[in-house]
Design an enzyme around this catalytic site. Structure first.
Site, mmCIF file in Angstrom:
data_model
loop_
_atom_site.group_PDB
_atom_site.id
_atom_site.type_symbol
_atom_site.label_atom_id
_atom_site.label_comp_id
_atom_site.label_asym_id
_atom_site.label_seq_id
_atom_site.Cartn_x
_atom_site.Cartn_y
_atom_site.Cartn_z
ATOM 1 N N GLY A 104 0.765 -1.117 -0.111
ATOM 2 C CA GLY A 104 -0.405 -0.045 -0.102
ATOM 3 C C GLY A 104 0.699 1.060 0.319
ATOM 4 O O GLY A 104 -0.255 2.481 0.086
ATOM 5 N N SER A 108 4.237 -0.075 -6.377
ATOM 6 C CA SER A 108 4.205 -0.835 -8.100
ATOM 7 C C SER A 108 4.186 0.397 -9.077
ATOM 8 O O SER A 108 5.202 0.434 -9.679
ATOM 9 C CB SER A 108 2.687 -1.788 -8.070
ATOM 10 O OG SER A 108 3.209 -2.465 -7.986
ATOM 11 N N ASP A 151 -1.259 7.441 -7.299
ATOM 12 C CA ASP A 151 0.498 6.899 -7.059
ATOM 13 C C ASP A 151 1.658 6.825 -7.732
ATOM 14 O O ASP A 151 2.544 7.631 -7.629
ATOM 15 C CB ASP A 151 0.181 4.848 -7.282
ATOM 16 C CG ASP A 151 -0.829 4.832 -6.233
ATOM 17 O OD1 ASP A 151 -1.206 5.383 -5.194
ATOM 18 O OD2 ASP A 151 -0.467 3.396 -5.755
#
EC number: 2.7.1.36
Length: 316
Positions: A104, A108, A151
């Site tokens: 979290g 990635s 992200d």
């Protein structure tokens, strides 16, 4: 030997995870935990990582195919990032993270951002952080399908970022109280949880109302951050966690942590990121860090990173 090194901050989601996938606003911050991607001259392309459990493997440069199908999924983000560039040069690509993967904290996305940043510089490009963010988002979307730009943009740009409702814009916020954070291993991947949320959306009319409520919490949190109203911010963290719990994306260990935090009077605590285990974020205090550790969470360095991804070229 020419070497390019990209240092990518990891991130915490403060408010609005999952809802941002469906157009609602969110707030995230880049933190001092980081990932380093190094690209070195070589006569062949090798991708390795001791921290992401990739190992040393060989890639066929003709079609960028990984020799082992078993690990190709783990490398899909790296391969797609390399495939963005029509020109390819053989290189040793090493990826090292200061935290475990898939907890979290945006690892990635950091892989994509780091590879795009370092490999582009290795090829002679001079992308801005915003260009890296946009390219990385397109790579992530191509591989994962579902998801948001949060992200990749947060790890590329750094700082505290507000993602407005139904917009591709991003706004930088200036105020933030100190944060404590930690993580445990997850029981489901982000992609699996996103699919789970999509199923809930398709089967219940309450879903959209929950998303709207999360959006309102995010907007109130932005106002609280502007005013540095820590008390209101903490209460909104608890509310946001409860709404995420109703979507089925939390986990027993996260729910117990947040419930205990509230019962012992901590000012604010919630899950952070995709859920299913993973990360939690609390307003910082000695009690908050002790609680995280007592529940088996590994503490992470949660100081604000304001620079985003940085690139350094080393000639030796």
């Amino acid at each position: 030997m020419r070497t390019v090194e990209a240092l990518v901050p990891l991130k915490l989601t403060l408010f609005g995870e999952h809802a941002i996938v469906y157009g609602e606003p969110a707030i995230a911050m880049a933190i001092s935990e980081s990932m380093k991607v190094t690209v070195k001259e070589s006569d062949r392309t090798i991708i390795s990582s001791s921290s992401l459990h990739i190992g040393n493997i060989r890639v066929n440069l003709q079609d960028m195919r990984v020799e082992s199908d078993q690990i190709s999924k783990a490398l899909s983000f790296v391969i797609e990032a390399l495939n963005y560039f029509e020109e390819k040069r053989p290189a040793l690509i090493n990826i090292e993270s200061s935290v475990d993967p898939s907890v979290g904290l945006g690892t990635s996305a950091a892989v994509i951002v780091g590879v795009i940043a370092a490999y582009s510089k290795f090829l002679g490009y001079d992308f801005t952080n915003l260009e890296i963010a946009k390219i990385s988002r397109n790579v992530e979307k191509k591989v994962q399908g579902l998801g948001s730009r949060m992200d990749t943009f947060t790890t590329s740009l750094g700082g505290i970022l507000y993602f407005p409702r139904g917009s591709e814009n991003v706004e930088r916020l200036s105020s933030l109280p100190e944060i404590a954070s930690g993580y445990v291993k997850r029981t489901a991947t982000t992609a699996e949880i996103l699919r789970r949320v999509k199923t809930v959306k398709e089967n219940g009319r309450e879903f959209n109302e929950i998303l709207k409520l999360i959006g309102l919490v995010v907007e109130d949190a932005r106002d609280a951050l502007d005013k540095m109203d820590v008390e209101t911010l903490g209460q909104l963290m608890y509310i946001n966690h409860g709404l995420l719990m109703s979507l089925g994306v939390t986990s027993p260990i996260l729910d117990e942590l947040v419930s205990t935090a509230r019962n012992i009077g901590l000012p604010g605590c919630k899950m952070s990121g995709g859920g299913g285990g993973g990360s939690a974020v609390c307003l910082k205090s000695p009690k908050a860090e002790l609680l995280l550790e007592s529940r088996g969470f590994k503490l992470v360095k949660s100081e604000l990173n304001r620079t985003g991804v940085t690139i350094k070229e080393i000639n030796s």
